[in-house]
Design a protein around this motif. Structure first.
Motif, PDB file in Angstrom:
ATOM      1  N   MET A  10       5.805  14.986   5.366  1.00  0.00           N
ATOM      2  CA  MET A  10       6.590  13.989   4.634  1.00  0.00           C
ATOM      3  C   MET A  10       7.177  12.947   5.578  1.00  0.00           C
ATOM      4  O   MET A  10       7.316  11.771   5.212  1.00  0.00           O
ATOM      5  CB  MET A  10       7.681  14.669   3.819  1.00  0.00           C
ATOM      6  N   SER A  11       7.499  13.334   6.794  1.00  0.00           N
ATOM      7  CA  SER A  11       7.996  12.375   7.772  1.00  0.00           C
ATOM      8  C   SER A  11       6.916  11.365   8.143  1.00  0.00           C
ATOM      9  O   SER A  11       7.190  10.174   8.292  1.00  0.00           O
ATOM     10  CB  SER A  11       8.487  13.089   9.032  1.00  0.00           C
ATOM     11  N   TRP A  12       5.670  11.851   8.288  1.00  0.00           N
ATOM     12  CA  TRP A  12       4.571  10.919   8.568  1.00  0.00           C
ATOM     13  C   TRP A  12       4.409   9.935   7.414  1.00  0.00           C
ATOM     14  O   TRP A  12       4.268   8.729   7.634  1.00  0.00           O
ATOM     15  CB  TRP A  12       3.257  11.674   8.773  1.00  0.00           C
ATOM     16  N   ALA A  13       4.448  10.458   6.197  1.00  0.00           N
ATOM     17  CA  ALA A  13       4.315   9.586   5.026  1.00  0.00           C
ATOM     18  C   ALA A  13       5.486   8.613   4.939  1.00  0.00           C
ATOM     19  O   ALA A  13       5.306   7.428   4.635  1.00  0.00           O
ATOM     20  CB  ALA A  13       4.230  10.434   3.757  1.00  0.00           C
ATOM     21  N   LYS A  14       6.682   9.113   5.216  1.00  0.00           N
ATOM     22  CA  LYS A  14       7.871   8.268   5.116  1.00  0.00           C
ATOM     23  C   LYS A  14       7.819   7.101   6.089  1.00  0.00           C
ATOM     24  O   LYS A  14       8.313   6.003   5.804  1.00  0.00           O
ATOM     25  CB  LYS A  14       9.131   9.104   5.369  1.00  0.00           C
TER      26      LYS A  14
ATOM     27  N   VAL B  46       0.825  -1.207   0.000  1.00  0.00           N
ATOM     28  CA  VAL B  46       0.000   0.000   0.000  1.00  0.00           C
ATOM     29  C   VAL B  46       0.860   1.257   0.000  1.00  0.00           C
ATOM     30  O   VAL B  46       0.525   2.260  -0.632  1.00  0.00           O
ATOM     31  CB  VAL B  46      -0.951  -0.003   1.216  1.00  0.00           C
ATOM     32  N   VAL B  47       1.987   1.228   0.709  1.00  0.00           N
ATOM     33  CA  VAL B  47       2.826   2.420   0.848  1.00  0.00           C
ATOM     34  C   VAL B  47       4.007   2.435  -0.113  1.00  0.00           C
ATOM     35  O   VAL B  47       4.915   3.242   0.018  1.00  0.00           O
ATOM     36  CB  VAL B  47       3.324   2.580   2.303  1.00  0.00           C
ATOM     37  N   GLY B  48       4.015   1.521  -1.085  1.00  0.00           N
ATOM     38  CA  GLY B  48       5.055   1.550  -2.110  1.00  0.00           C
ATOM     39  C   GLY B  48       6.071   0.444  -2.030  1.00  0.00           C
ATOM     40  O   GLY B  48       7.055   0.443  -2.776  1.00  0.00           O
ATOM     41  N   GLY B  49       5.880  -0.508  -1.118  1.00  0.00           N
ATOM     42  CA  GLY B  49       6.738  -1.689  -1.079  1.00  0.00           C
ATOM     43  C   GLY B  49       7.757  -1.727   0.028  1.00  0.00           C
ATOM     44  O   GLY B  49       8.340  -2.773   0.301  1.00  0.00           O
ATOM     45  N   CYS B  50       8.015  -0.592   0.675  1.00  0.00           N
ATOM     46  CA  CYS B  50       9.000  -0.587   1.763  1.00  0.00           C
ATOM     47  C   CYS B  50       8.768   0.603   2.684  1.00  0.00           C
ATOM     48  O   CYS B  50       8.145   1.583   2.304  1.00  0.00           O
ATOM     49  CB  CYS B  50      10.425  -0.557   1.214  1.00  0.00           C
ATOM     50  N   VAL B  51       9.251   0.464   3.916  1.00  0.00           N
ATOM     51  CA  VAL B  51       9.248   1.547   4.899  1.00  0.00           C
ATOM     52  C   VAL B  51      10.650   1.656   5.460  1.00  0.00           C
ATOM     53  O   VAL B  51      11.214   0.642   5.892  1.00  0.00           O
ATOM     54  CB  VAL B  51       8.224   1.281   6.025  1.00  0.00           C
ATOM     55  N   PRO B  52      11.258   2.843   5.472  1.00  0.00           N
ATOM     56  CA  PRO B  52      10.693   4.116   5.017  1.00  0.00           C
ATOM     57  C   PRO B  52      10.503   4.156   3.501  1.00  0.00           C
ATOM     58  O   PRO B  52      11.243   3.498   2.772  1.00  0.00           O
ATOM     59  CB  PRO B  52      11.728   5.139   5.481  1.00  0.00           C
ATOM     60  N   ILE B  53       9.531   4.947   3.054  1.00  0.00           N
ATOM     61  CA  ILE B  53       9.250   4.980   1.624  1.00  0.00           C
ATOM     62  C   ILE B  53      10.379   5.711   0.898  1.00  0.00           C
ATOM     63  O   ILE B  53      11.082   6.535   1.471  1.00  0.00           O
ATOM     64  CB  ILE B  53       7.883   5.626   1.321  1.00  0.00           C
ATOM     65  N   SER B  54      10.529   5.396  -0.367  1.00  0.00           N
ATOM     66  CA  SER B  54      11.664   5.885  -1.153  1.00  0.00           C
ATOM     67  C   SER B  54      11.369   7.237  -1.798  1.00  0.00           C
ATOM     68  O   SER B  54      10.220   7.686  -1.885  1.00  0.00           O
ATOM     69  CB  SER B  54      12.002   4.886  -2.254  1.00  0.00           C
TER      70      SER B  54
END
Length: 370
Positions: A120-124, A58-66
């Motif tokens: 952006m930190s929350w999203a990351k 859902v968030v792009g495949g990894c955390v933190p997001i790229s």
């Protein structure tokens, strides 16, 4: 020429098919032209989300997001600021149970103090939903167009929670860029009906509108064009959501009222009505008891059976241990809950981050006898 088309567009037509995914859960192309307006432009194939039944997908495949995921989200928001990235995920799956869980948080930071690097930190970190709390924080947490855009560029669903007395303000929140609103403290079916009337445009037939129906006002597309015809306006606003909080005895334990409200939410259309449990309010009103805990999990199951997704806050002043919170999240997810909200607020994040960074120093000092 578009103003001349208004009269013709009053004869209603189906601007979009029901839902935005096919019977197999695959994403449909929602792009179409209505009265000369390009609504919900198609996503370039290279930037289309590859959503699989995992939370990381859902968030792009990894955390933190790229950085590439940040760029993809910003591009898609510029292309279609009226998108709803969370509803897109929900529409991909054939059922609530098949849908991966998503992470949310309540925002208590005033609109004039919102900063893009924090967003952006929350999203990351993997947050997908931010509820801007204008219920308890009042006007200072009512987000404007700039703040909603800040969240949208980061790929976060910006949801505006309003006070229980709010009616027309819900439609106004959509005008400012929120893609969902939240209505608290309901106890009757009539209150839920009023809320969904307030977030829905009337069908455009004599006698169909009520005093509470959402008012008509053009929405601005990604190219700054405004939807000045009824059909284009309706087509532009297909992705909004109405979230109802279930935090009273009537909505959680009274199964007759509960089921009536759930059926009403289902009636709004696929993934248009979503529920949210506030355990703290439920306990404040009804006291801590096993019936409430069991009733909440039973609510999740009953809602999922109807295709209505639910969220809840997990954690509290008495549940701060990470393992305990994780166990409670597992219980909620297995019961059918698909939106997990942390009990911390966004204003807690700077301290929680500083605390984590400072922790090794204090442990090192203790080991060295200082």
């Amino acid at each position: 020429h578009r103003f001349a088309q208004v009269t013709g567009s009053l004869k209603m037509k189906s601007a979009t098919p029901e839902g935005s995914s096919d019977e197999n859960g695959a994403r449909r192309n929602m792009e179409h032209t209505v009265d000369g307006y390009l609504v919900h432009p198609e996503t370039p194939s290279a930037l289309q989300r590859q959503i699989k039944p995992t939370a990381l997908s859902v968030v792009g495949g990894c955390v933190p997001i790229s950085v590439h995921e940040f760029a993809r989200r910003a591009y898609l928001y510029a292309l279609d600021p009226l998108q709803n990235p969370i509803k897109e995920v929900m529409d991909t799956f054939p059922s609530v149970r098949a849908m991966p869980p998503m992470l949310g948080i309540f925002n208590d930071i005033p609109a004039n103090k919102m900063r893009e690097d924090e967003v952006m930190s929350w999203a990351k970190a993997g947050f997908s939903v931010v509820v801007n709390d204008a219920e308890h924080r009042q006007r200072e947490c009512w987000m404007g167009r700039a703040e909603n855009a800040m969240l949208g560029r980061a790929g976060i669903l910006s949801m505006q929670r309003l006070h229980r007395e709010a009616v027309s303000e819900h439609g106004d929140a959509f005008q400012l860029g929120a893609r969902a609103t939240m209505r608290p403290y309901g106890t009757t079916l009539a209150e839920a009906e009023q809320y969904y009337d307030a977030v829905t445009f009337p069908v455009g037939k004599p006698g169909a509108a009520t005093n509470d129906s959402r008012g008509g006002y053009p929405m601005r597309l990604g190219d700054l064009e405004m939807t000045f015809t009824p059909d284009s306006l309706r087509a532009a606003e297909t992705e909004i959501q109405g979230w109802i909080q279930f935090e009273t005895t009537e909505y959680i334990l009274d199964k007759e009222i509960r089921n009536q409200v759930l059926d009403l939410m289902k009636k709004q259309g696929r993934n248009k009505g979503v529920g949210m449990v506030g355990p703290f309010d439920a306990i404040i009103r009804n006291g801590p008891n096993q019936a409430m805990a069991e009733g909440i999990n039973d609510l999740f199951a009953a809602a999922a059976q109807r295709g209505v997704a639910f969220g809840r806050v997990v954690g509290s002043g008495s549940l701060t241990d990470p393992k305990g919170i994780e166990d409670a999240m597992v219980e909620a997810i297995e019961s059918g809950c698909r939106f997990i909200f942390v009990h911390y607020f966004t204003s807690d994040m700077p301290f929680k981050g500083a605390e984590a960074v400072a922790s090794p120093f204090w442990k090192a000092c203790a080991r060295c006898g200082f």
